[in-house]
Design an enzyme around this catalytic site. Structure first.
Site, PDB file in Angstrom:
ATOM      1  N   CYS A  73     -18.524 -16.963  87.049  1.00 27.71           N
ATOM      2  CA  CYS A  73     -17.401 -16.352  85.824  1.00 27.71           C
ATOM      3  C   CYS A  73     -16.423 -15.456  86.689  1.00 27.71           C
ATOM      4  O   CYS A  73     -16.766 -14.622  87.655  1.00 27.71           O
ATOM      5  CB  CYS A  73     -18.622 -15.291  85.134  1.00 27.71           C
ATOM      6  SG  CYS A  73     -17.498 -14.199  84.091  1.00 27.71           S
ATOM      7  N   GLY A  74     -15.400 -16.056  86.514  1.00 23.86           N
ATOM      8  CA  GLY A  74     -14.150 -15.172  87.156  1.00 23.86           C
ATOM      9  C   GLY A  74     -13.873 -13.866  87.002  1.00 23.86           C
ATOM     10  O   GLY A  74     -13.694 -12.902  87.991  1.00 23.86           O
ATOM     11  N   GLU A 213     -17.167 -19.579  74.908  1.00 24.03           N
ATOM     12  CA  GLU A 213     -17.839 -19.665  76.110  1.00 24.03           C
ATOM     13  C   GLU A 213     -19.229 -20.182  75.631  1.00 24.03           C
ATOM     14  O   GLU A 213     -19.789 -19.671  74.733  1.00 24.03           O
ATOM     15  CB  GLU A 213     -17.913 -18.311  76.618  1.00 24.03           C
ATOM     16  CG  GLU A 213     -16.405 -17.682  77.242  1.00 24.03           C
ATOM     17  CD  GLU A 213     -16.929 -16.714  78.462  1.00 24.03           C
ATOM     18  OE1 GLU A 213     -17.654 -17.039  79.389  1.00 24.03           O
ATOM     19  OE2 GLU A 213     -16.267 -15.576  78.391  1.00 24.03           O
ATOM     20  N   CYS A 222     -11.842 -14.969  79.695  1.00 21.21           N
ATOM     21  CA  CYS A 222     -12.777 -16.037  80.469  1.00 21.21           C
ATOM     22  C   CYS A 222     -12.092 -16.317  81.856  1.00 21.21           C
ATOM     23  O   CYS A 222     -10.737 -17.185  81.639  1.00 21.21           O
ATOM     24  CB  CYS A 222     -13.217 -17.162  79.669  1.00 21.21           C
ATOM     25  SG  CYS A 222     -14.122 -18.382  80.794  1.00 21.21           S
TER      26      CYS A 222
END
Length: 295
Positions: A73-74, A213, A222
């Site tokens: 997850c960035g 998501e 996201c």
């Protein structure tokens, strides 16, 4: 049990130092499902465990709001960088974090001792259809047609360690993402489900995006999805290699260094609050959720 809540562009996560708390692997999904609930729990897009690593400074173990595990997850990894810095678990502004078997490198930008933004090297995008994975007749799934309940869309699929389908949409304000999002996520062409990003290209350097998501539903941002969007836009000659993406929760900058096969994601990371919750609360929340489901 101590926890912290952090957010980036409205993408919010609960963080637990599992070096101290020692939640068993078999319990992590339950904790994520219960604590992420916005009515009975702490509330968040997911739960992230801070764990030891033999290859990096620490390991990030991420679980979605529905209790399923996620590879990366960035936004979550940037927030973890701030968490580690604020809790004095690392020294300096360069941090390495293992997630989903890969190592990610973060650069913290400071104003005094305050983290103002974080740049993370998200690595190289995966474009091979079988590795994303997405079912396709082609080696790459670029600008391909997908049938969603009789309506055709064009999508480009990318993996940033997790699967993404990017769709150019004419008007995001009229997008019924609550309808289309689950249909994409659970489509038969995605063996492991998918995240889906709906975008409007404003110009060569600016994109607007909404995201559904996998395991969470619509979120305000996201990070890995933003990386997938840039890749899709470049492959389809829609934007330059560096863009700003406008999300409902804020803006991020993404740069694709194609020569070195690296994508860099830069954005905010903000602490919301620290708290404490008993382990017994997880069992109470679980019962409340089951009662609600049975009604």
């Amino acid at each position: 049990m101590r926890f912290s809540k952090l957010q980036s562009c409205g993408n919010d996560y609960i963080y637990i130092n599992n070096i101290i708390e020692k939640i068993n692997d078999t319990e992590k999904s339950r904790y994520a499902l219960c604590l992420s609930d916005r009515n009975f729990g702490i509330g968040g897009d997911g739960l992230i465990f801070v764990s030891p690593s033999e290859k990096a400074d620490f390991t990030m173990e991420m679980y979605n709001q529905d209790g399923t595990a996620s590879e990366i997850c960035g936004n979550g990894i940037r927030c973890m960088g701030k968490y580690l810095f604020d809790k004095k678990m690392v020294e300096g502004t360069d941090i390495s974090i293992e997630s989903g078997g890969k190592i990610y490198y973060l650069e913290l930008n400071l104003a005094g001792e305050i983290v103002t933004s974080i740049r993370v090297n998200m690595g190289a995008p995966e474009l091979t259809a079988k590795k994303i994975p997405v079912i396709s007749k082609n080696a790459w799934c670029t600008n391909e047609t997908i049938d969603i309940n009789g309506e055709e869309f064009k999508m480009t699929c990318v993996s940033m360690g997790n699967p993404h389908a990017v769709v150019v949409y004419p008007d995001l304000d009229t997008l019924d993402i609550g309808h289309l999002g689950p249909l994409f996520e659970n489509h038969e062409r995605f063996p492991r489900r998918t995240n889906v990003e709906f975008i409007e290209v404003l110009d060569r350097k600016t994109v607007r995006m909404r995201v559904w998501e996998r395991g969470c539903g619509e979120t305000l941002a996201c990070g890995s999805g933003c990386c997938a969007v840039l890749v899709s836009c470049v492959l389809n000659s829609l934007t330059d290699d560096e863009i700003t993406i406008h999300l409902p929760g804020g803006d991020v900058m993404v740069y694709w260094d194609r020569e070195n096969k690296k994508i860099y994601l830069t954005g905010s990371a903000i602490s919301v609050f620290d708290g404490e919750i008993t382990r017994q609360s997880v069992h109470v929340i679980e019962k409340l959720l089951k009662n609600l489901e049975e009604r």
